[in-house]
Design an enzyme around this catalytic site. Sequence first.
Site, PDB file in Angstrom:
ATOM      1  N   SER A  71       0.821  -1.216   0.000  1.00  0.00           N
ATOM      2  CA  SER A  71       0.000   0.000   0.000  1.00  0.00           C
ATOM      3  C   SER A  71       0.851   1.260   0.000  1.00  0.00           C
ATOM      4  CB  SER A  71      -0.941   0.012   1.206  1.00  0.00           C
ATOM      5  OG  SER A  71      -0.211   0.050   2.421  1.00  0.00           O
ATOM      6  N   HIS A  72       2.156   1.127   0.294  1.00  0.00           N
ATOM      7  CA  HIS A  72       3.058   2.280   0.294  1.00  0.00           C
ATOM      8  C   HIS A  72       4.229   2.082  -0.671  1.00  0.00           C
ATOM      9  CE1 HIS A  72       0.869   3.001   4.034  1.00  0.00           C
ATOM     10  NE2 HIS A  72       1.210   4.260   3.898  1.00  0.00           N
ATOM     11  N   LEU A 110       5.887   7.099   7.291  1.00  0.00           N
ATOM     12  CA  LEU A 110       6.905   7.843   8.019  1.00  0.00           C
ATOM     13  C   LEU A 110       8.077   6.972   8.471  1.00  0.00           C
ATOM     14  CD1 LEU A 110       4.712  10.071  10.391  1.00  0.00           C
ATOM     15  CD2 LEU A 110       5.852  10.755   8.268  1.00  0.00           C
ATOM     16  N   ASP A 139       5.331   2.205  12.883  1.00  0.00           N
ATOM     17  CA  ASP A 139       4.665   3.300  12.177  1.00  0.00           C
ATOM     18  C   ASP A 139       3.225   2.868  11.973  1.00  0.00           C
ATOM     19  OD1 ASP A 139       3.720   5.250  10.465  1.00  0.00           O
ATOM     20  OD2 ASP A 139       5.155   4.860   8.861  1.00  0.00           O
ATOM     21  N   GLU A 153      -4.781   1.123   2.118  1.00  0.00           N
ATOM     22  CA  GLU A 153      -5.286  -0.244   2.195  1.00  0.00           C
ATOM     23  C   GLU A 153      -6.731  -0.307   1.720  1.00  0.00           C
ATOM     24  OE1 GLU A 153      -4.618  -4.088   2.469  1.00  0.00           O
ATOM     25  OE2 GLU A 153      -3.095  -2.648   3.114  1.00  0.00           O
ATOM     26  N   ARG A 188       8.606  -8.151  10.397  1.00  0.00           N
ATOM     27  CA  ARG A 188       8.087  -8.667   9.130  1.00  0.00           C
ATOM     28  C   ARG A 188       8.642  -7.870   7.954  1.00  0.00           C
ATOM     29  NH1 ARG A 188       1.983  -9.857   9.495  1.00  0.00           N
ATOM     30  NH2 ARG A 188       1.881  -7.600   9.812  1.00  0.00           N
TER      31      ARG A 188
END
Length: 333
Positions: A41-42, A118, A172, A182, A303
């Site tokens: 998603s980023h 971030l 974060d 998401e 992860r």
Amino acid sequence: MRLDELRVLACTVLRRAGLAGHHAEAVAETIVAGERDGCASHGAYRLLVAANTIRKGIVTSNPKLQIEEPGPALVRVRGDYGFAQLAFARGRPRLVDKARRFGIAAMALNDVVHFAALWPEVEALAEDGLVSLAVTPSHAWVAPAGGTRPVFGTNPIAFGWPRPGRDPFVFDFATSAVARGEIELHRRAGKAVPDDWGYDAEGKATTDAEAVLNGAMRTFGGHKGSALAAMVELLAGPLIGDLTSRQSLIADAERGGSPIGGELLIAIDPAAFLGGSVAEHLAQAEAMFESIERQGARLPSARRYAARAHSLEHGVLIPSALHAEITKILETE
């Protein structure tokens, strides 16, 4: 794709979309980091978000940054409405220097555009040996606990802790129930979202991703997440002379671009508090981390680091439909 291939693609797309070279490179690194660490998603998807924001005229292509020092331990970077990554990169050396000189320092990024996570910023500061905290508002997409109308942004909080000889401890998280990206990925895939992620425009709970995007998201943890979201609004809005999430949405003027506003970063040098005993007390932190992992619990960021190790060796998988959308920018811009 290999990571260097993704980096070249990201830089090329961002330059074609209109960013100057140094600006494009700073933004591309954050996008590559997201994809590298398994945060889809980023990751590469954010190229579409960035290109859309550039196209809408919200971002300055080649911003003229100004670095100021409001106080001995303070740094302010006025970003001239460039993406926040460039302002952070320019201000970071001065923030690190001040934190080491004074023990604690803070940096305000003003008049910047946000679209990413971030954690790359606090991780970078942790790698400099500093404990770090970063917060930023966004657009007013999130309802306060007990309400159904947007007031807050997703308002993330990021924290970094240095670990000698190890990857930093980093977390974060959005103060919303889930990151907005998401929900957008669910919308793109035609998938329902859990009914506790948000409300439709009439204030009713819904599993329709698009309805949530057009209505209001929820905070996580009820009133606790709502209070943290309000804290972020205050720290990275009025405290540093920048916009709240509601003001950011007004400034967007229905263009549909990324949030406009500020960011606050705080950096602390452990050695300033601990002096010669810094190694002893950092070892106590390691003992805590070990006690968490020994019982099978996962440390935040573990992860991501596992995904990073795999990506560095094997590259990353970009969905073909997403890749086609990204490369289409090269044909149309």
